[in-house]
Design a protein around this motif. Structure first.
Motif, mmCIF file in Angstrom:
data_model
loop_
_atom_site.group_PDB
_atom_site.id
_atom_site.type_symbol
_atom_site.label_atom_id
_atom_site.label_comp_id
_atom_site.label_asym_id
_atom_site.label_seq_id
_atom_site.Cartn_x
_atom_site.Cartn_y
_atom_site.Cartn_z
ATOM 1 N N LYS A 161 -41.922 25.827 38.726
ATOM 2 C CA LYS A 161 -41.602 26.105 37.330
ATOM 3 C C LYS A 161 -40.107 26.039 37.051
ATOM 4 N N THR A 162 -39.321 25.706 38.076
ATOM 5 C CA THR A 162 -37.870 25.604 37.924
ATOM 6 C C THR A 162 -37.424 24.206 38.347
ATOM 7 N N PRO A 163 -36.220 23.782 37.946
ATOM 8 C CA PRO A 163 -35.732 22.464 38.364
ATOM 9 C C PRO A 163 -35.627 22.350 39.881
ATOM 10 N N ALA A 164 -35.725 21.134 40.373
ATOM 11 C CA ALA A 164 -35.576 20.859 41.802
ATOM 12 C C ALA A 164 -34.500 19.804 41.999
ATOM 13 N N VAL A 165 -33.814 19.872 43.145
ATOM 14 C CA VAL A 165 -32.753 18.927 43.480
ATOM 15 C C VAL A 165 -32.928 18.491 44.927
ATOM 16 N N ALA A 166 -32.849 17.188 45.159
ATOM 17 C CA ALA A 166 -32.925 16.661 46.524
ATOM 18 C C ALA A 166 -31.860 15.603 46.710
ATOM 19 N N PHE A 167 -31.444 15.413 47.961
ATOM 20 C CA PHE A 167 -30.561 14.320 48.335
ATOM 21 C C PHE A 167 -31.289 13.477 49.373
ATOM 22 N N ALA A 168 -31.078 12.176 49.326
ATOM 23 C CA ALA A 168 -31.754 11.296 50.279
ATOM 24 C C ALA A 168 -30.796 10.229 50.778
ATOM 25 N N GLY A 169 -30.845 9.987 52.086
ATOM 26 C CA GLY A 169 -30.116 8.888 52.694
ATOM 27 C C GLY A 169 -31.057 7.716 52.889
ATOM 28 N N LEU A 170 -30.540 6.496 52.707
ATOM 29 C CA LEU A 170 -31.342 5.284 52.847
ATOM 30 C C LEU A 170 -30.670 4.326 53.814
ATOM 31 N N GLY A 171 -31.473 3.690 54.659
ATOM 32 C CA GLY A 171 -30.936 2.828 55.699
ATOM 33 C C GLY A 171 -30.614 1.423 55.229
ATOM 34 N N SER A 172 -29.929 1.311 54.113
ATOM 35 C CA SER A 172 -29.479 0.022 53.593
ATOM 36 C C SER A 172 -28.369 0.276 52.598
ATOM 37 N N GLN A 173 -27.438 -0.657 52.486
ATOM 38 C CA GLN A 173 -26.407 -0.530 51.467
ATOM 39 C C GLN A 173 -26.966 -0.847 50.090
ATOM 40 N N ASN A 174 -28.145 -1.476 50.036
ATOM 41 C CA ASN A 174 -28.799 -1.813 48.773
ATOM 42 C C ASN A 174 -30.308 -1.797 49.013
ATOM 43 N N ALA A 175 -30.888 -0.597 48.990
ATOM 44 C CA ALA A 175 -32.282 -0.408 49.408
ATOM 45 C C ALA A 175 -33.277 -1.091 48.497
ATOM 46 N N GLY A 176 -32.955 -1.191 47.213
ATOM 47 C CA GLY A 176 -33.898 -1.720 46.240
ATOM 48 C C GLY A 176 -34.988 -0.707 45.949
ATOM 49 N N ARG B 57 -36.140 -2.467 51.461
ATOM 50 C CA ARG B 57 -35.148 -2.739 52.496
ATOM 51 C C ARG B 57 -34.649 -1.486 53.204
ATOM 52 N N ALA B 58 -35.364 -0.360 53.102
ATOM 53 C CA ALA B 58 -34.794 0.846 53.720
ATOM 54 C C ALA B 58 -35.837 1.919 53.998
ATOM 55 N N THR B 59 -35.656 2.606 55.111
ATOM 56 C CA THR B 59 -36.291 3.894 55.355
ATOM 57 C C THR B 59 -35.484 4.949 54.608
ATOM 58 N N GLU B 60 -36.151 5.991 54.134
ATOM 59 C CA GLU B 60 -35.491 7.065 53.381
ATOM 60 C C GLU B 60 -35.719 8.396 54.072
ATOM 61 N N ILE B 61 -34.660 9.205 54.164
ATOM 62 C CA ILE B 61 -34.784 10.568 54.675
ATOM 63 C C ILE B 61 -34.280 11.507 53.595
ATOM 64 N N LEU B 62 -35.133 12.430 53.172
ATOM 65 C CA LEU B 62 -34.871 13.286 52.012
ATOM 66 C C LEU B 62 -34.765 14.734 52.439
ATOM 67 N N VAL B 63 -33.769 15.450 51.896
ATOM 68 C CA VAL B 63 -33.629 16.882 52.130
ATOM 69 C C VAL B 63 -33.671 17.586 50.782
ATOM 70 N N LEU B 64 -34.515 18.607 50.679
ATOM 71 C CA LEU B 64 -34.640 19.368 49.441
ATOM 72 C C LEU B 64 -33.623 20.502 49.431
ATOM 73 N N VAL B 65 -32.897 20.600 48.342
ATOM 74 C CA VAL B 65 -31.847 21.615 48.203
ATOM 75 C C VAL B 65 -32.317 22.790 47.359
ATOM 76 N N GLU B 66 -33.012 22.481 46.248
ATOM 77 C CA GLU B 66 -33.500 23.532 45.356
ATOM 78 C C GLU B 66 -34.903 23.201 44.889
ATOM 79 N N GLY B 67 -35.703 24.241 44.635
ATOM 80 C CA GLY B 67 -37.020 24.041 44.066
ATOM 81 C C GLY B 67 -38.097 23.820 45.117
ATOM 82 N N THR B 68 -39.230 23.317 44.644
ATOM 83 C CA THR B 68 -40.389 23.056 45.500
ATOM 84 C C THR B 68 -40.954 21.688 45.158
ATOM 85 N N LEU B 69 -41.078 20.828 46.150
ATOM 86 C CA LEU B 69 -41.606 19.486 45.936
ATOM 87 C C LEU B 69 -42.870 19.258 46.748
#
Length: 222
Positions: free
Chosen positions: A167-182, A115-127
């Motif tokens: 070789k180190t932890p990674a952190v990302a945040f993502a917005g989703l275009g639904s209140q309940n993306a599933g 139910r959603a498109t996702e947009i992800l931004v990487l904060v730390e690490g390499t994905l």
């Protein structure tokens, strides 16, 4: 962690989704079985709304995304979800977000958001991230290596993944275009359904020996 820059980047990402056409109020649950008598039914596709005069700041607030998720599991990743269940004020807004933590070489395995498109931004690490287009588009893989500050979009319904190749932890945040993306995790869904899908059916579908399918179903059994 340098969360001031991360929050600026995520705010931009959130604004992109908020100004985009939201898919809600499309179905907000996996299915809705019709009933003949309203007294036997329940309210779906959202939640009941409280009297606006009773709304308070806490209805629009969540705290805790500065805390890392527990990545001590087989896939070495964790998702912290902030949707309408965590922030009631998101009801009818058509947007939610997640924090994703990855241990070294951890992965968010192939999955879809129905139910959603996702947009992800990487904060730390390499994905290493990517999605696969539909059969109509010949199942093309769209993939990139992301570094901090990079952004990637996963279109609605497309199978996608993220892998920490560092070789180190990674952190990302993502917005989703639904209140309940599933979320539908492919391996869990196919090999871990209850009751199980017939091994013979999956063996033919995946061109595998039936004993391999049985072994996979045993691994993913709920």
């Amino acid at each position: 962690m340098r969360f001031s820059k991360a929050l600026i980047l995520f705010t931009i990402s959130a604004l992109v989704i908020s100004f985009a056409k939201a898919y809600d109020p499309s179905p907000l649950q996996d299915f809705c079985v019709a009933v003949g008598n309203l007294t036997d039914g329940v309210f779906v596709n959202g939640k009941f709304c409280k009297d606006p005069e009773q709304a308070k700041a806490e209805d629009f607030f969540y705290s805790g995304l500065n805390q890392a998720g527990n990545t001590d599991n087989k896939l070495k990743f964790s998702v912290t979800t902030v949707n309408v269940d965590q922030i009631p004020g998101l009801n009818t807004m058509g947007i939610s977000l997640v924090r994703i933590d990855y241990a070294p070489y951890g992965q968010n395995p192939p999955h879809t958001h129905p139910r959603a498109t996702e947009i992800l931004v990487l904060v730390e690490g390499t994905l290493y991230v990517g999605f696969v287009s539909s059969n109509q588009d010949n199942n093309r893989l769209f993939a990139k290596v992301l570094n901090p500050g990079d952004v990637f979009v996963f279109p609605i319904g497309m199978i996608h993944f993220q892998v920490n190749i560092g070789k180190t932890p990674a952190v990302a945040f993502a917005g989703l275009g639904s209140q309940n993306a599933g979320v539908i995790t492919i391996a869990d869904t196919v090999f871990g359904s209850m009751p199980p899908i017939s091994p013979e059916i999956l063996a033919q579908a995946f061109q595998l020996d039936v004993n391999v399918v049985k072994d996979l179903e045993a691994k993913f059994k709920n």
